[in-house]
Design a protein around this motif. Structure first.
Motif, PDB file in Angstrom:
ATOM      1  N   VAL A  65       0.840  -1.202   0.000  1.00 51.06           N
ATOM      2  CA  VAL A  65       0.000   0.000   0.000  1.00 51.06           C
ATOM      3  C   VAL A  65       0.874   1.252   0.000  1.00 51.06           C
ATOM      4  N   MET A  66       1.984   1.210   0.754  1.00 46.75           N
ATOM      5  CA  MET A  66       2.904   2.355   0.749  1.00 46.75           C
ATOM      6  C   MET A  66       3.544   2.557  -0.622  1.00 46.75           C
ATOM      7  N   VAL A  67       3.748   1.476  -1.354  1.00 45.40           N
ATOM      8  CA  VAL A  67       4.250   1.586  -2.730  1.00 45.40           C
ATOM      9  C   VAL A  67       3.258   2.380  -3.586  1.00 45.40           C
ATOM     10  N   MET A 114      -3.842   5.014  -2.546  1.00 42.04           N
ATOM     11  CA  MET A 114      -3.957   4.113  -1.401  1.00 42.04           C
ATOM     12  C   MET A 114      -5.417   3.834  -1.060  1.00 42.04           C
ATOM     13  N   SER A 115      -6.253   4.852  -1.191  1.00 38.53           N
ATOM     14  CA  SER A 115      -7.680   4.656  -0.909  1.00 38.53           C
ATOM     15  C   SER A 115      -8.290   3.626  -1.843  1.00 38.53           C
ATOM     16  N   LYS A 118     -10.291  -2.178  -2.107  1.00 40.66           N
ATOM     17  CA  LYS A 118     -10.354  -3.469  -2.773  1.00 40.66           C
ATOM     18  C   LYS A 118      -9.763  -4.594  -1.929  1.00 40.66           C
ATOM     19  N   PHE A 119      -8.640  -4.320  -1.217  1.00 39.86           N
ATOM     20  CA  PHE A 119      -7.909  -5.399  -0.546  1.00 39.86           C
ATOM     21  C   PHE A 119      -7.963  -5.355   0.985  1.00 39.86           C
ATOM     22  N   LYS A 156      -0.743   1.696   8.903  1.00 38.91           N
ATOM     23  CA  LYS A 156       0.641   2.175   8.815  1.00 38.91           C
ATOM     24  C   LYS A 156       0.847   3.044   7.579  1.00 38.91           C
ATOM     25  N   ALA A 157       0.321   2.592   6.457  1.00 37.68           N
ATOM     26  CA  ALA A 157       0.488   3.347   5.215  1.00 37.68           C
ATOM     27  C   ALA A 157      -0.161   4.722   5.307  1.00 37.68           C
TER      28      ALA A 157
END
Length: 393
Positions: free
Chosen positions: A332-334, A352-353, A358-359, A364-365
């Motif tokens: 997610v941070m990627v 990120m949203s 979806k997942f 943290k991200a």
């Protein structure tokens, strides 16, 4: 030649900002890729102005002398949001992510300058297609572009803004697919952890007195910071963009105020002033783009941005993802890294949203990426950009 005075230019900038806001809300593509409203409105004006000039109807000359004031105001509000308490919450992962952003800024300038020389362009135009427009986004492109044009680099603002727009769209396009690849390849799953986030403890309602207190802090930082910046440049001969001194003065002021008078700074009001200033600043910057000057270097700039996209994608998948732990939070941070590494923090948040919808969630991200993208990124990025500019000026 139709000369538009300072006040009318300001009115048009506000009108274009509002037009852009309306179009972003109504046009799915613009909303999906988080294209800034002032970029949309300002670009429409630039296209109209270019068409009027090309058809021989009239050439419009805008008085954008207020642009630098709004620019410095915006970056000062960023500085006032830089509480060191935020950094402590991110821990080791924040440091890794932060260092990765600094390395990215360095490599983006190396790529930009190297390929600008390869394509026969002025090296400083490569800087504008490097960290300035990629990690810096439209705001930095307009700010540093103004500095470079002062050094005699024609079209610096136009090229920087064009590169920033291409990067912004690319960042929105590749974030989701890259994370989807990582999630499927490594069978990643979100891990539920106790939510830990920074909460502004002293935020209070907007009042006339409180609002003017924030204006006082902003203008104080601008006055002291710009004066110190000029002294530094005169003493060292080092070119320093006008907003740098104000921004760092604001960082110091924020953290002093947190200790001596907690609650005096109201980020709700600071952010409101910052958002308005950024909107007007970007509208003016985009409105004044001379598209006919960019046309001759359009293909090389597209080529440089394409190479930037390839590099950040490879780096994010094969280096950053592994350095952050090779887990779901890292993936997610990627997505966030690809968003603000090619465009802006809102682009990172949008990426990120979309991923977490979806997942699954990633606390943290959503803690680390906004902190680094909002202000920490400039700690590395700004010196790298300024050093590169002074190296090739």
């Amino acid at each position: 030649m139709l000369e538009v005075n300072q006040i009318t230019t300001l009115f048009i900038a506000v009108a274009m900002f509002l037009l852009g806001t309306f179009l972003v809300r109504k046009v799915g593509f613009l909303s999906r890729f988080c294209i800034p409203a002032p970029v949309v409105g300002g670009l429409i004006f630039a296209i109209i102005a270019t068409t009027l000039k090309a058809t021989g109807v009239v050439e419009i000359s805008l008085d954008t002398s207020l642009q630098s004031i709004f620019m410095i105001t915006f970056f000062t509000t960023i500085g006032l949001g830089a509480s060191f308490r935020l950094v402590r919450l991110g821990g080791k992962l924040l440091i890794i992510y932060w260092i990765a952003c600094g390395f990215l800024a360095l490599m983006q300038n190396v790529i930009g300058v190297s390929f600008a020389k390869l394509f026969g362009l002025e090296p400083l135009l490569g800087v504008m297609a490097g960290a300035v427009s990629m990690e810096g986004g439209h705001g930095a492109a307009a700010a540093y572009g103004e500095t470079l044009q002062g050094l005699g680099v024609d079209s610096a603002i136009s090229i920087g803004l064009a590169a920033a727009t291409l990067g912004l769209v690319a960042g929105g396009l590749i974030g989701g697919p890259v994370v989807q690849y990582l999630v499927k390849k490594f069978d990643l799953k979100p891990v539920e952890v106790p939510e830990e986030k920074y909460v502004e403890q002293y935020e209070h309602p907007v009042t006339e007195k409180s609002f003017m207190n924030q204006v006082f802090l902003i203008t104080f930082s601008m006055a002291v910071g710009t004066y110190l910046g000029e002294l530094f440049s005169n003493a060292t001969g080092f070119v320093l963009p006008g907003y740098v001194g104000a921004m760092f003065t604001a960082v110091i002021l924020r953290n002093v105020m947190d200790r001596v008078k907690p609650g005096f700074i109201n980020m709700k009001e600071i952010n409101l002033i910052g958002d308005i200033s950024l909107g007007i600043f970007l509208s003016m910057a985009l409105m004044s783009i001379k598209l006919w000057e960019v046309a001759g270097v359009a293909l090389p700039i597209v080529g440089i941005v394409f190479i930037q996209v390839v590099f950040i994608t490879v780096f994010a998948i094969f280096v950053l993802f592994r350095a952050l732990g090779k887990n779901y939070d890292a993936a997610v941070m990627v997505a966030g890294f690809l968003g603000h590494g090619l465009g802006a923090t809102p682009n990172a948040m949008a990426n990120m949203s979309a991923v977490v919808k979806k997942f699954g969630p990633s606390q943290k991200a959503f803690l680390i990426v906004p902190i680094v993208g909002a202000f920490l990124i400039d700690v590395f990025g700004m010196p790298i950009i300024i050093a590169t500019i002074n190296l090739f000026k």
